[in-house]
Design a protein around this motif. Structure first.
Motif, PDB file in Angstrom:
ATOM      1  N   GLY A 238     -12.237  40.049  63.434  1.00  0.00           N
ATOM      2  CA  GLY A 238     -12.135  39.400  64.728  1.00  0.00           C
ATOM      3  C   GLY A 238     -11.517  40.339  65.747  1.00  0.00           C
ATOM      4  O   GLY A 238     -11.949  41.476  65.924  1.00  0.00           O
ATOM      5  N   ARG A 239     -10.476  39.853  66.403  1.00  0.00           N
ATOM      6  CA  ARG A 239      -9.822  40.685  67.421  1.00  0.00           C
ATOM      7  C   ARG A 239      -8.729  41.564  66.840  1.00  0.00           C
ATOM      8  O   ARG A 239      -8.008  42.233  67.574  1.00  0.00           O
ATOM      9  N   TYR A 240      -8.591  41.553  65.519  1.00  0.00           N
ATOM     10  CA  TYR A 240      -7.568  42.388  64.876  1.00  0.00           C
ATOM     11  C   TYR A 240      -8.219  43.625  64.256  1.00  0.00           C
ATOM     12  O   TYR A 240      -9.276  43.541  63.621  1.00  0.00           O
TER      13      TYR A 240
END
Length: 298
Positions: A238-240
């Motif tokens: 995801g955004r990580y």
């Protein structure tokens, strides 16, 4: 006198000291001759014979590739050099007195049972050569009497300060029938035992090196497996995004990190440091990582 020097002072001239050499060239020249090596007389003294046998045995001992071959080579040289009838290479198995027979040989017999005197083994266990001579007036053990041993030798094969094996020889038979050992038999066996000790130490070294090489190969394989278990150095969910790396101080270790995607757009990050180093820590690390995955992943 100033030790170790002794000086004489006199006013009566030089004293007559030392040996006087006589010029016998005129009478002895016909009795002295030079013999080329290729024209040496075939009859050799006993010392030369034993020396030649010892050199021959040294080459065979050096070429031995395992303990059994080494034992056979030693027995062959020992029987030829001593003239005794029975020989064996023995190795102590434990502290309870049990003995392993590495190899044995008896001249003139093929199916003779392997027997030996424990008294001689006990005497040689201190690191010195134990010898039983026919002219000895010392009391002998019951085992020596029962086996009708007239002469015997036991040479410890030393690794450092510890006997690793024993070269045992004896002459046995009814009174007057057992052949006496050859002169200098004990000195010959002592020299043979020292060569055998060096060869045995070399075989032990080679064995340790082979085991070390096998262990290193297994450790390298374990290191590859451990790297495969750990996540990739870079990744994301995801955004990580993450960057991580575990470098063990030894081939394998107990340090680890893990990134575990969870449901609901969540991410679990784990850092671990198992106490200790090496194989034990790496095994515990693998078990901990597997347990962590089982607990977190639904």
């Amino acid at each position: 006198r100033l030790t170790p020097w002794t000086m004489n002072f006199t006013t009566r001239g030089l004293p007559k000291r030392g040996l006087r050499a006589a010029d016998d060239g005129a009478t002895m020249s016909s009795m002295i001759r030079s013999v080329a090596p290729d024209r040496a007389a075939p009859a050799r003294s006993l010392g030369d014979d034993l020396l030649g046998l010892l050199l021959e045995g040294a080459a065979a001992v050096h070429a031995a590739t395992d303990e059994k071959t080494l034992a056979d080579v030693i027995l062959d040289a020992a029987l030829r050099g001593t003239g005794m009838t029975h020989a064996a290479v023995l190795k102590s198995v434990d502290n309870e007195g049990r003995i392993e027979i590495v190899a044995s040989r008896a001249t003139g017999t093929t199916d003779a049972p392997v027997t030996f005197s424990r008294s001689l083994l006990a005497a040689a266990s201190g690191g010195a050569v134990a010898e039983l001579g026919g002219a000895s007036d010392a009391p002998v053990s019951q085992s020596i009497v029962q086996m009708q041993i007239s002469a015997a030798l036991c040479v410890p094969l030393m690794l450092g300060q510890t006997p690793a094996a024993y070269l045992y020889l004896d002459s046995r038979g009814r009174s007057g029938r057992a052949p006496p050992p050859r002169p200098n038999a004990s000195s010959f066996c002592l020299a043979l035992g020292r060569m055998a000790s060096l060869a045995l130490a070399n075989l032990k070294r080679i064995d340790i090196e082979m085991r070390q090489a096998t262990l290193e190969a297994e450790l390298n394989a374990a290191a590859v497996a451990q790297k495969w278990i750990l996540p990739a150095r870079t990744g994301g969910n995801g955004r990580y995004t993450y960057v991580g790396q575990s470098v063990p101080g030894q081939t394998v270790g107990g340090d680890f990190f893990d990134v575990i995607p969870l449901s609901g757009n969540r991410l679990a990050v784990a850092l671990g440091d198992v106490s200790g180093k090496g194989i034990a820590a790496s095994v515990l690390m693998t078990a901990a990582q597997g347990f962590l995955h089982a607990c977190l992943v639904e």
